[in-house]
Motif scaffolding. Structure first.
Motif, short mmCIF file in Angstrom:
data_model
loop_
_atom_site.label_atom_id
_atom_site.label_comp_id
_atom_site.label_asym_id
_atom_site.label_seq_id
_atom_site.Cartn_x
_atom_site.Cartn_y
_atom_site.Cartn_z
N ILE A 67 -27.84 -108.68 -99.77
CA ILE A 67 -28.16 -109.52 -98.49
C ILE A 67 -26.70 -109.93 -98.15
N ILE A 68 -25.72 -110.08 -99.27
CA ILE A 68 -24.54 -110.41 -98.58
C ILE A 68 -23.64 -109.18 -98.16
N TRP A 106 -17.02 -112.01 -103.50
CA TRP A 106 -16.93 -111.94 -102.27
C TRP A 106 -16.05 -112.97 -101.58
N SER A 107 -15.73 -114.04 -102.42
CA SER A 107 -14.90 -115.13 -101.82
C SER A 107 -13.20 -114.63 -101.92
N MET A 108 -12.92 -113.75 -103.05
CA MET A 108 -11.77 -113.28 -103.15
C MET A 108 -10.66 -114.32 -103.37
N LEU A 109 -10.70 -115.35 -104.12
CA LEU A 109 -10.03 -116.70 -104.14
C LEU A 109 -8.52 -116.24 -104.62
N ASP A 110 -8.11 -115.21 -105.03
CA ASP A 110 -7.17 -114.76 -105.62
C ASP A 110 -6.14 -113.98 -104.54
N SER A 122 -14.51 -115.27 -95.73
CA SER A 122 -14.19 -117.07 -95.44
C SER A 122 -15.46 -117.67 -95.47
N PHE A 123 -16.70 -117.11 -95.12
CA PHE A 123 -17.88 -117.78 -95.06
C PHE A 123 -18.10 -117.79 -96.77
N MET A 124 -17.93 -117.11 -97.60
CA MET A 124 -18.20 -116.96 -98.88
C MET A 124 -17.04 -118.21 -99.65
N ILE A 127 -18.51 -121.71 -99.32
CA ILE A 127 -19.63 -121.75 -100.43
C ILE A 127 -19.01 -122.02 -101.61
N ALA A 128 -18.14 -121.29 -101.92
CA ALA A 128 -17.14 -121.87 -103.20
C ALA A 128 -16.55 -122.91 -103.33
N TYR A 129 -16.02 -123.40 -101.92
CA TYR A 129 -15.52 -124.81 -102.02
C TYR A 129 -16.79 -125.75 -102.15
N VAL A 130 -17.68 -125.65 -101.48
CA VAL A 130 -18.84 -126.73 -101.79
C VAL A 130 -19.12 -126.66 -103.14
N ALA A 131 -19.40 -125.52 -103.76
CA ALA A 131 -19.80 -125.49 -105.17
C ALA A 131 -18.71 -125.49 -106.28
N LYS A 132 -17.49 -126.10 -105.86
CA LYS A 132 -16.50 -126.34 -106.55
C LYS A 132 -15.91 -125.23 -107.40
#
Length: 137
Positions: A67-68, A106-110, A122-124, A127-132
């Motif tokens: 889906i993603i 998918w959020s590639m935080l690094d 950026s969408f992911m 979600i990562a931010y909301v989920a902490k």
């Protein structure tokens, strides 16, 4: 008890999804089947399957990656729909125990430069931010 988040798409998950939602079976050269079968024109159908077909944890994990990946393609094609985004966000957060590793991927935080990221990053990250999920635990 520690949560164990799925990390890989299993052979049994692939076989289950091939049967349950009529996805093409992997051939002998398939390496990343979950990306090969993604299809931006089938996002609504995939979300329907996620919500309405009985799936085990591994199948849900694999289907959400599809889906993603499909949604990523839709963003690139400028065909992404807000309704799909809302449902994807809802299911990722609702089933965080299944999708934590997928959100990280998918959020590639690094990566600081979004030019080096997926269209869906950026969408992911939202979600990562909301989920902490600010760092991989």
């Amino acid at each position: 008890m520690e949560n164990v988040y799925p990390e890989y798409v299993t052979k049994s998950a692939i076989e289950g999804l091939v049967k349950k939602i009529k996805l093409p079976a992997p051939d002998e050269f398939s390496q990343d089947w979950e990306y090969e079968v993604s299809d931006s024109s089938r996002i609504t159908e995939f979300l329907y399957a996620y919500e309405n077909i009985e799936l085990n944890v591994d199948e849900k994990f694999a289907l959400m990656i599809i889906i993603i990946s499909s949604f990523n393609d839709a963003i690139v094609e400028r065909k992404a729909e807000e309704n799909s985004a809302s449902l994807i966000r809802y299911h990722l957060l609702q089933d965080i125990s299944i999708h934590k590793n997928t959100i990280y991927y998918w959020s590639m935080l690094d990566e600081d430069d979004l030019e080096n990221c997926h269209a869906v990053t950026s969408f992911m990250r939202e979600i990562a931010y909301v989920a902490k999920l600010d760092s991989q635990d």
